[in-house]
Design a protein around this motif. Structure first.
Motif, PDB file in Angstrom:
ATOM      1  N   THR A  71       0.618  -0.889   0.120  1.00  0.00           N
ATOM      2  CA  THR A  71      -0.024  -0.002  -0.028  1.00  0.00           C
ATOM      3  C   THR A  71       1.111   1.086   0.039  1.00  0.00           C
ATOM      4  O   THR A  71       2.189   1.115   0.208  1.00  0.00           O
ATOM      5  CB  THR A  71      -0.679   0.054   1.027  1.00  0.00           C
ATOM      6  N   GLU A  72       0.088   2.354  -0.034  1.00  0.00           N
ATOM      7  CA  GLU A  72       1.648   3.701  -0.041  1.00  0.00           C
ATOM      8  C   GLU A  72       1.384   3.614   0.913  1.00  0.00           C
ATOM      9  O   GLU A  72       2.780   4.336   1.295  1.00  0.00           O
ATOM     10  CB  GLU A  72       0.540   4.451  -0.015  1.00  0.00           C
ATOM     11  N   LYS A  73       1.100   3.286   1.881  1.00  0.00           N
ATOM     12  CA  LYS A  73       1.901   3.632   3.599  1.00  0.00           C
ATOM     13  C   LYS A  73       2.779   3.161   3.864  1.00  0.00           C
ATOM     14  O   LYS A  73       3.590   3.172   4.842  1.00  0.00           O
ATOM     15  CB  LYS A  73       1.015   3.647   4.402  1.00  0.00           C
ATOM     16  N   ARG A  74       2.710   1.289   3.244  1.00  0.00           N
ATOM     17  CA  ARG A  74       3.777   0.852   3.634  1.00  0.00           C
ATOM     18  C   ARG A  74       5.335   0.684   2.491  1.00  0.00           C
ATOM     19  O   ARG A  74       6.403  -0.361   2.495  1.00  0.00           O
ATOM     20  CB  ARG A  74       3.617  -0.873   3.068  1.00  0.00           C
ATOM     21  N   LEU A  75       5.194   1.582   1.630  1.00  0.00           N
ATOM     22  CA  LEU A  75       5.681   2.272   0.679  1.00  0.00           C
ATOM     23  C   LEU A  75       7.660   2.738   0.996  1.00  0.00           C
ATOM     24  O   LEU A  75       8.816   1.518   0.445  1.00  0.00           O
ATOM     25  CB  LEU A  75       5.177   3.027  -0.534  1.00  0.00           C
ATOM     26  N   PRO A  76       7.697   2.701   2.065  1.00  0.00           N
ATOM     27  CA  PRO A  76       8.938   3.096   2.603  1.00  0.00           C
ATOM     28  C   PRO A  76       9.436   2.392   3.715  1.00  0.00           C
ATOM     29  O   PRO A  76      10.777   2.394   3.132  1.00  0.00           O
ATOM     30  CB  PRO A  76       8.480   4.367   4.181  1.00  0.00           C
ATOM     31  N   GLU A  77       8.605   1.533   3.856  1.00  0.00           N
ATOM     32  CA  GLU A  77       9.861   0.413   4.782  1.00  0.00           C
ATOM     33  C   GLU A  77       9.636  -0.902   3.577  1.00  0.00           C
ATOM     34  O   GLU A  77      11.300  -1.050   3.606  1.00  0.00           O
ATOM     35  CB  GLU A  77       8.462  -0.602   5.389  1.00  0.00           C
ATOM     36  N   PHE A  90       1.105   6.611  -6.498  1.00  0.00           N
ATOM     37  CA  PHE A  90       1.951   5.341  -6.296  1.00  0.00           C
ATOM     38  C   PHE A  90       2.606   5.995  -7.213  1.00  0.00           C
ATOM     39  O   PHE A  90       4.453   6.119  -6.598  1.00  0.00           O
ATOM     40  CB  PHE A  90       1.537   3.422  -6.621  1.00  0.00           C
ATOM     41  N   ALA A  91       3.156   6.583  -8.667  1.00  0.00           N
ATOM     42  CA  ALA A  91       4.038   7.026  -8.695  1.00  0.00           C
ATOM     43  C   ALA A  91       4.559   7.782  -8.278  1.00  0.00           C
ATOM     44  O   ALA A  91       6.289   7.956  -8.854  1.00  0.00           O
ATOM     45  CB  ALA A  91       3.519   7.624 -10.538  1.00  0.00           C
TER      46      ALA A  91
END
Length: 205
Positions: free
Chosen positions: A158-164, A192-193
């Motif tokens: 998800t967007e929130k998990r992208l940094p992880e 997302f992009a």
């Protein structure tokens, strides 16, 4: 990172074509993964996409090598139950071949057989694999360290998990429901992009 979108096998050809056409200039690759559809259905979908201006070079056909060859689409994704990379590579050396893997060992084997990249997952628990614990960021990092070909992360991203996810330094991410099942796929893809490519939201759109 590259942004891959995978179809979710929940829409008619007409609905799915409209969704894909709306994101065609935002995402890097679009995987056609419609397991419940027959050859005629998938052919109809591809025809709609090409008429709608989708760049054939962005299309990746999941499993159905025959359909890819018929439409002169040069990218295929082989799931674990499909042909081996070695078999497809020996017969059709011009194809760009991705392999779906679930472990370091499978990723290493795919690379040995000539895969151009691997799709590794599932990273987090996802609706498509309910009740099955995700393999986690550590496993993604292990796969990334074990092979020299690109590694694309998939599963519950998800967007929130992208940094992880980015801490494991994958070469790309693959998103299914977060974009294709969205009421506005173009807006979801653009968000997302923004992160994946480092663009502004307006530029992504």
């Amino acid at each position: 990172m590259r942004l891959h979108v995978i179809t979710d096998d929940r829409h008619s050809q007409e609905e799915l074509a409209a969704k894909i056409i709306s994101i065609k200039d935002i995402v890097d690759f679009i995987h056609i993964r419609e397991r419940s559809k027959n050859v005629s259905d998938i052919s109809d979908l591809i025809s709609r996409l090409l008429i709608g201006g989708v760049d054939k070079r962005k299309l990746i056909i999941n499993d159905r090598v025959d359909i890819a060859l018929f439409y002169n689409i040069h990218r295929v994704q082989l799931p674990s139950h499909s042909f081996s990379v070695k078999c497809v590579r020996s017969r059709f050396p011009h194809l760009k071949i991705g392999k779906s893997v679930h472990s370091v060992q499978e990723a290493v084997q795919a690379e040995k057989e000539g895969a151009d990249y691997v799709l590794f997952g599932h990273i987090f628990e996802t609706d498509s694999k309910k009740g099955r614990t995700g393999r986690g960021i550590g496993s993604l990092a292990d796969v990334k360290a074990a092979v020299h070909i690109p590694v694309i992360a998939i599963g519950g991203i998800t967007e929130k998990r992208l940094p992880e996810v980015q801490t494991a330094n994958p070469d790309g991410i693959a998103v299914m429901s977060g974009i294709i099942s969205s009421d506005c796929p173009a807006e979801a893809a653009a968000r997302f992009a923004c992160y994946v490519k480092g663009d502004s939201y307006e530029k992504a759109l």
